[in-house]
Design a protein around this motif. Sequence first.
Motif, PDB file in Angstrom:
ATOM      1  N   UNK A  64      34.375  38.483  43.537  1.00 53.44           N
ATOM      2  CA  UNK A  64      35.151  37.292  43.900  1.00 53.44           C
ATOM      3  C   UNK A  64      36.313  37.699  44.808  1.00 53.44           C
ATOM      4  N   UNK A  65      37.057  36.711  45.272  1.00 51.70           N
ATOM      5  CA  UNK A  65      38.266  36.979  46.065  1.00 51.70           C
ATOM      6  C   UNK A  65      39.483  37.033  45.163  1.00 51.70           C
ATOM      7  N   UNK A  66      39.350  37.717  44.046  1.00 53.13           N
ATOM      8  CA  UNK A  66      40.401  37.720  43.019  1.00 53.13           C
ATOM      9  C   UNK A  66      41.785  38.010  43.599  1.00 53.13           C
ATOM     10  N   UNK A  67      41.904  39.055  44.413  1.00 51.73           N
ATOM     11  CA  UNK A  67      43.216  39.450  44.928  1.00 51.73           C
ATOM     12  C   UNK A  67      43.800  38.350  45.821  1.00 51.73           C
ATOM     13  N   UNK A  68      42.964  37.789  46.733  1.00 49.94           N
ATOM     14  CA  UNK A  68      43.448  36.713  47.609  1.00 49.94           C
ATOM     15  C   UNK A  68      43.877  35.488  46.794  1.00 49.94           C
ATOM     16  N   UNK A  69      43.135  35.204  45.741  1.00 50.68           N
ATOM     17  CA  UNK A  69      43.474  34.066  44.876  1.00 50.68           C
ATOM     18  C   UNK A  69      44.854  34.284  44.245  1.00 50.68           C
ATOM     19  N   UNK A  70      45.097  35.505  43.791  1.00 49.24           N
ATOM     20  CA  UNK A  70      46.381  35.811  43.146  1.00 49.24           C
ATOM     21  C   UNK A  70      47.536  35.745  44.142  1.00 49.24           C
ATOM     22  N   UNK A  71      47.279  36.160  45.388  1.00 52.63           N
ATOM     23  CA  UNK A  71      48.318  36.068  46.419  1.00 52.63           C
ATOM     24  C   UNK A  71      48.585  34.601  46.738  1.00 52.63           C
ATOM     25  N   UNK A  72      47.508  33.840  46.923  1.00 51.20           N
ATOM     26  CA  UNK A  72      47.637  32.428  47.279  1.00 51.20           C
ATOM     27  C   UNK A  72      48.422  31.654  46.212  1.00 51.20           C
ATOM     28  N   UNK A  73      48.241  32.035  44.952  1.00 51.62           N
ATOM     29  CA  UNK A  73      48.942  31.365  43.854  1.00 51.62           C
ATOM     30  C   UNK A  73      50.252  32.057  43.484  1.00 51.62           C
ATOM     31  N   UNK A  74      50.720  32.961  44.346  1.00 49.41           N
ATOM     32  CA  UNK A  74      51.993  33.671  44.139  1.00 49.41           C
ATOM     33  C   UNK A  74      52.069  34.436  42.827  1.00 49.41           C
ATOM     34  N   UNK A  75      50.933  34.896  42.331  1.00 52.65           N
ATOM     35  CA  UNK A  75      50.959  35.743  41.135  1.00 52.65           C
ATOM     36  C   UNK A  75      51.339  37.158  41.549  1.00 52.65           C
ATOM     37  N   UNK A  76      50.807  37.582  42.695  1.00 54.79           N
ATOM     38  CA  UNK A  76      51.223  38.866  43.256  1.00 54.79           C
ATOM     39  C   UNK A  76      51.686  38.618  44.690  1.00 54.79           C
ATOM     40  N   UNK A  77      52.510  39.524  45.195  1.00 56.35           N
ATOM     41  CA  UNK A  77      52.999  39.345  46.570  1.00 56.35           C
ATOM     42  C   UNK A  77      52.185  40.218  47.536  1.00 56.35           C
ATOM     43  N   UNK A  78      52.518  40.131  48.794  1.00 56.42           N
ATOM     44  CA  UNK A  78      51.749  40.843  49.821  1.00 56.42           C
ATOM     45  C   UNK A  78      51.840  42.359  49.637  1.00 56.42           C
ATOM     46  N   UNK A  79      53.019  42.847  49.237  1.00 53.53           N
ATOM     47  CA  UNK A  79      53.147  44.296  48.996  1.00 53.53           C
ATOM     48  C   UNK A  79      52.203  44.736  47.875  1.00 53.53           C
TER      49      UNK A  79
END
Length: 120
Positions: free
Chosen positions: A27-42
């Motif tokens: 899945x696009x797990x990491x992109x999903x988490x970035x999009x939902x501000x769970x993790x940041x770009x760094x």
Amino acid sequence: MMADEVEEVYALLSRHRLTIIRELDQTNLIQILVKNSVINVEDEEQINSEVELEKRCDQLIEVVAKDGFEKFKQFCYAIETECSQLISDLINDKLSQSNEDSKEDTTALITDDYSMENGR
């Protein structure tokens, strides 16, 4: 935030490493988490800089766990549609844990909240 909160989230996510690795792969797990501000770009760059899925998984678990239950809750909300298997694993794990020792712990409260709000 208390250290045992971090440890508890870390332990919970670590018990489901195989499912998380599968989600990272499929899945696009990491992109999903970035999009939902769970993790940041760094965080995203740090996780994606790892070549092996296992190492990415470890990085992800550390990033989510270091901010305790609040971050864990955001993580659950963010992934519920894309990674439904992981969500049910985490919730069932938490429920079985809290049945084993009947003390009310915070994660049980979170997953209960979560289950009720989402009609599970």
